[in-house]
Design a protein around this motif. Structure first.
Motif, PDB file in Angstrom:
ATOM      1  N   VAL A 282       4.171   6.570   7.293  1.00 21.18           N
ATOM      2  CA  VAL A 282       3.994   6.222   5.879  1.00 21.18           C
ATOM      3  C   VAL A 282       2.769   6.972   5.362  1.00 21.18           C
ATOM      4  CG1 VAL A 282       3.559   4.388   4.215  1.00 21.18           C
ATOM      5  CG2 VAL A 282       5.045   3.951   6.176  1.00 21.18           C
ATOM      6  N   ASP A 283       2.973   7.833   4.395  1.00 20.74           N
ATOM      7  CA  ASP A 283       1.890   8.577   3.756  1.00 20.74           C
ATOM      8  C   ASP A 283       1.579   7.940   2.414  1.00 20.74           C
ATOM      9  OD1 ASP A 283       1.959  10.376   5.885  1.00 20.74           O
ATOM     10  OD2 ASP A 283       3.398  11.685   4.860  1.00 20.74           O
ATOM     11  N   VAL A 284       0.307   7.903   2.047  1.00 15.52           N
ATOM     12  CA  VAL A 284      -0.095   7.409   0.732  1.00 15.52           C
ATOM     13  C   VAL A 284      -0.231   8.619  -0.177  1.00 15.52           C
ATOM     14  CG1 VAL A 284      -1.793   6.149  -0.606  1.00 15.52           C
ATOM     15  CG2 VAL A 284      -1.251   5.417   1.721  1.00 15.52           C
ATOM     16  N   ILE A 285       0.674   8.735  -1.140  1.00  9.34           N
ATOM     17  CA  ILE A 285       0.717   9.871  -2.056  1.00  9.34           C
ATOM     18  C   ILE A 285       0.442   9.359  -3.461  1.00  9.34           C
ATOM     19  CG2 ILE A 285       2.122  11.759  -2.958  1.00  9.34           C
ATOM     20  CD1 ILE A 285       3.724  11.639  -0.361  1.00  9.34           C
ATOM     21  N   GLN A 286      -0.697   9.781  -4.013  1.00 10.91           N
ATOM     22  CA  GLN A 286      -1.120   9.315  -5.344  1.00 10.91           C
ATOM     23  C   GLN A 286      -1.069   7.787  -5.425  1.00 10.91           C
ATOM     24  OE1 GLN A 286       0.807  11.405  -8.596  1.00 10.91           O
ATOM     25  NE2 GLN A 286       0.776  13.357  -7.499  1.00 10.91           N
ATOM     26  N   ASP A 287      -1.681   7.167  -4.432  1.00 12.30           N
ATOM     27  CA  ASP A 287      -1.836   5.709  -4.346  1.00 12.30           C
ATOM     28  C   ASP A 287      -0.533   4.963  -4.046  1.00 12.30           C
ATOM     29  OD1 ASP A 287      -4.572   5.937  -4.961  1.00 12.30           O
ATOM     30  OD2 ASP A 287      -4.156   5.893  -7.117  1.00 12.30           O
ATOM     31  N   ILE A 288       0.536   5.662  -3.740  1.00 10.00           N
ATOM     32  CA  ILE A 288       1.827   5.022  -3.475  1.00 10.00           C
ATOM     33  C   ILE A 288       2.190   5.205  -2.009  1.00 10.00           C
ATOM     34  CG2 ILE A 288       4.278   4.950  -4.026  1.00 10.00           C
ATOM     35  CD1 ILE A 288       2.510   4.080  -6.329  1.00 10.00           C
ATOM     36  N   PRO A 289       2.304   4.123  -1.216  1.00  7.59           N
ATOM     37  CA  PRO A 289       2.806   4.264   0.165  1.00  7.59           C
ATOM     38  C   PRO A 289       4.209   4.858   0.151  1.00  7.59           C
ATOM     39  CG  PRO A 289       1.852   2.086  -0.192  1.00  7.59           C
ATOM     40  CD  PRO A 289       1.983   2.716  -1.543  1.00  7.59           C
ATOM     41  N   THR A 290       4.399   5.929   0.901  1.00  7.07           N
ATOM     42  CA  THR A 290       5.668   6.646   0.889  1.00  7.07           C
ATOM     43  C   THR A 290       6.211   6.743   2.313  1.00  7.07           C
ATOM     44  OG1 THR A 290       4.928   7.957  -1.025  1.00  7.07           O
ATOM     45  CG2 THR A 290       6.834   8.777   0.213  1.00  7.07           C
ATOM     46  N   THR A 291       7.248   6.000   2.606  1.00  2.27           N
ATOM     47  CA  THR A 291       7.884   6.040   3.918  1.00  2.27           C
ATOM     48  C   THR A 291       8.620   7.367   4.078  1.00  2.27           C
ATOM     49  OG1 THR A 291       8.172   3.642   3.946  1.00  2.27           O
ATOM     50  CG2 THR A 291       9.602   4.931   5.390  1.00  2.27           C
ATOM     51  N   GLN A 292       8.361   8.050   5.171  1.00  2.00           N
ATOM     52  CA  GLN A 292       9.017   9.327   5.442  1.00  2.00           C
ATOM     53  C   GLN A 292      10.296   9.070   6.235  1.00  2.00           C
ATOM     54  OE1 GLN A 292       7.851  12.083   3.998  1.00  2.00           O
ATOM     55  NE2 GLN A 292       6.173  10.857   3.156  1.00  2.00           N
ATOM     56  N   MET A 293      11.419   9.270   5.561  1.00  2.00           N
ATOM     57  CA  MET A 293      12.712   8.935   6.152  1.00  2.00           C
ATOM     58  C   MET A 293      13.391  10.123   6.828  1.00  2.00           C
ATOM     59  SD  MET A 293      13.240   5.712   5.757  1.00  2.00           S
ATOM     60  CE  MET A 293      14.944   5.708   6.260  1.00  2.00           C
ATOM     61  N   ILE A 294      12.976  11.330   6.542  1.00  2.00           N
ATOM     62  CA  ILE A 294      13.583  12.504   7.157  1.00  2.00           C
ATOM     63  C   ILE A 294      12.788  12.831   8.416  1.00  2.00           C
ATOM     64  CG2 ILE A 294      14.393  14.856   6.825  1.00  2.00           C
ATOM     65  CD1 ILE A 294      15.533  12.766   4.869  1.00  2.00           C
ATOM     66  N   GLY A 295      13.433  12.710   9.566  1.00  2.00           N
ATOM     67  CA  GLY A 295      12.740  12.931  10.833  1.00  2.00           C
ATOM     68  C   GLY A 295      13.343  12.083  11.918  1.00  2.00           C
ATOM     69  N   SER A 296      12.493  11.633  12.845  1.00  2.00           N
ATOM     70  CA  SER A 296      12.977  10.809  13.959  1.00  2.00           C
ATOM     71  C   SER A 296      11.825  10.000  14.523  1.00  2.00           C
ATOM     72  CB  SER A 296      13.592  11.684  15.054  1.00  2.00           C
ATOM     73  OG  SER A 296      12.622  12.559  15.595  1.00  2.00           O
TER      74      SER A 296
END
Length: 352
Positions: A282-296
């Protein structure tokens, strides 16, 4: 609907024979006896009358793996961004969703992407705004997504998919979305689900989302998993839900942060036949937690009081999450509903 039992064939066999002996009787000397016995008739071949009934055809519900009538689920699916703020509880209709994804949002809270297809409540909600990971979660489902708006950059991302966007405040949703009186704004936008789906009946139904076994006992976790009775999850400071296996209902029962049973607005305990726990960056991008779904990454599949270690992967936005076991073989879930817990790598998972 199980295939009907095969009935045994019946046979009708007819046998017949006749014999007679005629002897003459006069005052004269009796002639030698003459046999008049008829030659025995040939035994006929058995006549078989089959009563076998061919197995009834069936389809599989694409989001639960349950058997349904052929062509019984031709409508599109409805995904919705469901609020999980304390003021939004208890949520409406979430206990009848086929799949629920739980994701981290701001302030250490979570929200849901709930998906309905095989069982449509009269109403669902409350709905909230879209987030940057939602296009990756919802795109494989196609169909419809209902939400209350959001930052324009996130709305544009969602609109760029093949999913129909039903947004509160648009002219085309006036008849199917309204603010209810059960909670204060913004935790009160309700969707009339059947009416919304009927407006877009030309959309295709979803494709199969997970692999499913024919029955619960043959699901991968049931056959190969280790005994487990609970799962405690930490998403953030205000989101620590847990699950416990209930043999009586053959489901996992959900408990809210704080230890209270998690229930829907109608009073039903939130439960899952399949509990899929996926560890995600989960990356915080411009104050928004962003779950990274592409990957493994690592995952667990819990079913039938068992837990199976697995690996998840997602190749691109339009692909569903794929689950494989330690041997690289596809994991098959049990027929029934599924909760997918997208637990941050910075959080924790404890299975007992």
């Amino acid at each position: 609907m199980d295939r009907p039992a095969r009935r045994r064939s019946t046979a009708v066999i007819a046998l017949g024979a006749a014999a007679a002996l005629l002897v003459g009787c006069t005052g004269a000397a009796e002639p030698d006896p003459v046999s008049t016995s008829a030659a025995p008739e040939a035994t006929p071949e058995p006549a078989f009358t089959s009563t076998y009934v061919a197995p009834e055809d069936f389809d599989l519900a694409p989001l639960t793996g349950e058997r349904i009538a052929v062509g019984g689920l031709a409508a599109p699916s409805l995904a919705a961004k469901i609020d999980n703020h304390p003021r939004a509880r208890p949520q409406i209709g979430i206990d009848r969703a086929d799949i629920v994804f739980e994701e981290l949002v701001e302030g250490g809270l979570t929200r849901y992407v709930a998906v309905w297809h095989s069982d449509i409540p009269a109403e669902i909600g409350p709905i909230r705004s879209i987030r940057p990971m939602d296009p990756d979660i919802i795109s494989p489902l196609r169909g419809i997504v209902a939400y209350s708006g959001g930052q324009q950059r996130f709305v544009d991302m969602m609109r760029a998919t093949d999913v129909y966007n039903a947004i509160h405040g648009q002219a085309d949703t006036d008849a199917v979305m309204y603010r209810g009186g059960g909670a204060p704004a913004p935790h009160n936008v309700i969707v009339r689900a059947p009416q919304l789906i009927a407006q877009h009946s030309e959309l295709a139904p979803p494709q199969q989302h997970f692999g499913y076994a024919a029955e619960a006992a043959s699901a991968t976790a049931a056959r190969e998993g280790a005994p487990a009775s609970s799962a405690a999850l930490v998403f953030g400071s205000l989101a620590t839900p847990s699950w416990a296996w209930d043999a009586g209902s053959a489901t996992w029962l959900r408990t809210m942060t704080g230890g209270a049973p998690d229930v829907a607005a109608g009073g039903a305990r939130l439960s899952a036949v399949n509990l899929v726990i996926v560890r995600v960056p989960v990356d915080v991008i411009q104050d928004i937690p962003t779950t990274q779904m592409i990957g493994s990454g690592e995952a667990w599949v819990l079913q039938a009081g068992k837990a199976l270690k697995a690996t998840w992967s997602k190749a691109d936005r339009s692909s569903p999450v794929r689950l494989v076991d330690a041997n690289g073989l596809a994991v098959r879930l049990a027929p029934g509903n599924t909760w997918v817990e997208l637990v941050p790598n910075a959080g924790s998972v404890a299975i007992g």
